[in-house]
Design an enzyme around this catalytic site. Sequence first.
Site, PDB file in Angstrom:
ATOM      1  N   GLN A  20       2.323  -6.185   5.466  1.00 16.86           N
ATOM      2  CA  GLN A  20       2.454  -5.812   4.077  1.00 16.86           C
ATOM      3  C   GLN A  20       3.855  -6.196   3.612  1.00 16.86           C
ATOM      4  O   GLN A  20       4.687  -6.582   4.418  1.00 16.86           O
ATOM      5  CB  GLN A  20       2.202  -4.334   3.909  1.00 16.86           C
ATOM      6  N   TYR A  76      -6.620  -9.195  11.255  1.00 14.42           N
ATOM      7  CA  TYR A  76      -5.266  -8.985  11.778  1.00 14.42           C
ATOM      8  C   TYR A  76      -5.142  -9.591  13.171  1.00 14.42           C
ATOM      9  O   TYR A  76      -6.144  -9.692  13.907  1.00 14.42           O
ATOM     10  CB  TYR A  76      -4.966  -7.482  11.872  1.00 14.42           C
ATOM     11  N   GLU A 132       0.846  -1.199   0.000  1.00  8.73           N
ATOM     12  CA  GLU A 132       0.000   0.000   0.000  1.00  8.73           C
ATOM     13  C   GLU A 132       0.879   1.246   0.000  1.00  8.73           C
ATOM     14  O   GLU A 132       2.027   1.214   0.470  1.00  8.73           O
ATOM     15  CB  GLU A 132      -0.877  -0.036   1.261  1.00  8.73           C
ATOM     16  N   ASN A 186     -12.417  -1.627  -0.920  1.00 10.03           N
ATOM     17  CA  ASN A 186     -11.640  -2.127   0.218  1.00 10.03           C
ATOM     18  C   ASN A 186     -12.343  -1.740   1.516  1.00 10.03           C
ATOM     19  O   ASN A 186     -12.697  -0.569   1.698  1.00 10.03           O
ATOM     20  CB  ASN A 186     -10.233  -1.507   0.210  1.00 10.03           C
ATOM     21  N   GLU A 187     -12.563  -2.698   2.381  1.00 10.31           N
ATOM     22  CA  GLU A 187     -13.172  -2.431   3.695  1.00 10.31           C
ATOM     23  C   GLU A 187     -14.302  -1.414   3.568  1.00 10.31           C
ATOM     24  O   GLU A 187     -14.329  -0.392   4.268  1.00 10.31           O
ATOM     25  CB  GLU A 187     -12.109  -1.985   4.713  1.00 10.31           C
ATOM     26  N   GLU A 228      -5.993  -9.313   3.562  1.00  7.56           N
ATOM     27  CA  GLU A 228      -5.219  -8.562   4.570  1.00  7.56           C
ATOM     28  C   GLU A 228      -5.177  -9.401   5.822  1.00  7.56           C
ATOM     29  O   GLU A 228      -6.211  -9.688   6.429  1.00  7.56           O
ATOM     30  CB  GLU A 228      -5.844  -7.190   4.865  1.00  7.56           C
TER      31      GLU A 228
HETATM   32  O1  AHR Z   1      -2.927  -2.572   6.173  1.00  8.73           O
HETATM   33  C1  AHR Z   1      -3.278  -1.380   6.799  1.00  8.73           C
HETATM   34  C2  AHR Z   1      -4.749  -1.067   6.681  1.00  8.73           C
HETATM   35  O2  AHR Z   1      -5.495  -2.026   7.367  1.00  8.73           O
HETATM   36  C3  AHR Z   1      -5.358  -1.097   5.311  1.00  8.73           C
HETATM   37  O3  AHR Z   1      -5.153   0.091   4.616  1.00  8.73           O
HETATM   38  C4  AHR Z   1      -6.812  -1.272   5.591  1.00  8.73           C
HETATM   39  O4  AHR Z   1      -7.502  -1.901   4.549  1.00  8.73           O
HETATM   40  C5  AHR Z   1      -6.821  -2.061   6.879  1.00  8.73           C
HETATM   41  O5  AHR Z   1      -7.666  -1.545   7.809  1.00  8.73           O
END
Ligand code: AHR
Length: 524
Positions: A377, A273, A49, A196-197, A328
């Site tokens: 990432q 995450y 990103e 995205n999201e 992600e």
């Molecule tokens: O990876 C960091 C961020 O995490 C991304 O931009 C977003 O999609 C997620 O919340």
Amino acid sequence: MRPGRLLTTLALMLATASPVLAQTAIDVRIDAGAKGAKIDRNIFGQFAEHLGTGIYGGVWVGKNSPIPNVRGVRKDVVAALRAIKVPNVRWPGGCFADEYHWRHGIGPVEGRRKTINSNWGGTVEPNTFGTDEFMDFVEQIGSEAYLSVNLGSGTVQEAAEWIEYMTADPATTAGKERAANGRVAPYKVKYLGLGNESWSCGGAMRAEYYTDEMKRYARFVRNYNPAQTGPEAMQRIAVGPNQADPAYTEAVMAAYKAHDWSWSLEGLSLHSYTTGGWPPSYPSTGFDEGAYARLVKETLSMDGLIATHSAIMDKYDPDKKVPLVVDEWGVWLAPLQGTNPGFLAQQNSLRDGIIAALNLNIFARHADRVRMTNIAQMVNVLQAMILTDEDRMVLTPTYHVYKLYLPFQDATFTPVRFEAGVYKEGDIALPRVDAIAARDTQGQLWLAVTNLDPRRAAAIQATVEDAAVSRASGHVITAGRVDAVNTFEAPQTVVPKPFSARAGAKGLTLDIPAKSVVVVKLEP
Ligand code: AHR
């Protein structure tokens, strides 16, 4: 004690110790005759990103940089990424994607608009790394492009024109513009993310509202590359769930089930995450065993999460045509001291390598539904493969785990049975070991074992059913501490070392060190 007496006592101790050792050996049975799903190489995908130094500094240094580069892209980073055969790269975001306007990033560099990266640190986005630079980078590392279109603040027309610019015939106006910018032949755009999201930074949309919007993008954003037909056709990936929330999974999959000829989907995204709570406050260095165990416990919940969403998807898509794309995931820790908190800079320890292996194992076990993932990432951001500082580069433990797992790319899952045992830390009880096996594209058998326990080595008694195996060798990744990291000054602290199994009367024994990841080839 007299010497004779001492020897007798030692002999007695050994005699009583050996059955105990035998009891604690973990029996791992590999059913080499059984075939599971293909472990799609796309589960080893990456995410890059416009965030912190993930792109600027990490990938792009510019054509006039003293740092060795090819057309502005760092040579050392390209070589490292080629070595792990990155199957696809998701770009330009993330939250950044829903505020990205692709026209700012094409054409002569002097004319490119400078904008503010409002999501990540408020820095100036020079747009010097745009569409043509990204595609050049992807081609340099031998990977596929996964583009996220701006569904949040852009329009269907803008997204459609972006992919037209990239894929149209050079005889068209869009193709001529691309050619004028240096690229005559159409690019290959293999994967297209439809937002995205969208449940949060992508526009905080209700699932039903998003689904209606998404259908317009799925219909009108076309790929004109004549080479992209049949199996090469562009795959459209819709925004899916945030962690366990089923709202998007239900709405998007119900729409998919009802779709007509005019649009379709080839993927549903999931983001999850490992954070240890929000905002992330776990340090990436200098942590204790309690912090290790808590994050490992949390990361293992990926399995249940995938099972939950897979079950919903099965209702609408029992033939599993639509992959679940975990685009992600990774460990999100406290920002490194002295860095811009919006840059999401963190170190990467042996613990993170172990977490990567555990997640890759989970994805492999769900290979029938999970056919693509993107760790967050790639460079300098969150759970990165690579860290850079000016002209210096260091490979992280996570990178080395990806390298060890290369034989699992496109391999066929092979069932493994074992009693994992228990690793306890305070009130946390975790499996002591984890293991997967697979046959690679050449038919060769591989076994990956992770020892989660930071204190106890594990003796693995490996039995292979339906195949003659007498040798096992490969590599191990471990270190003296779970928080061991590679630094620019000491880049070899956590690196793969050769590993071999012991052959004995009962078969193969693998002495798996505490806190380690081992990958071995099983041979006759
Ligand atoms: O990876 C960091 C961020 O995490 C991304 O931009 C977003 O999609 C997620 O919340």
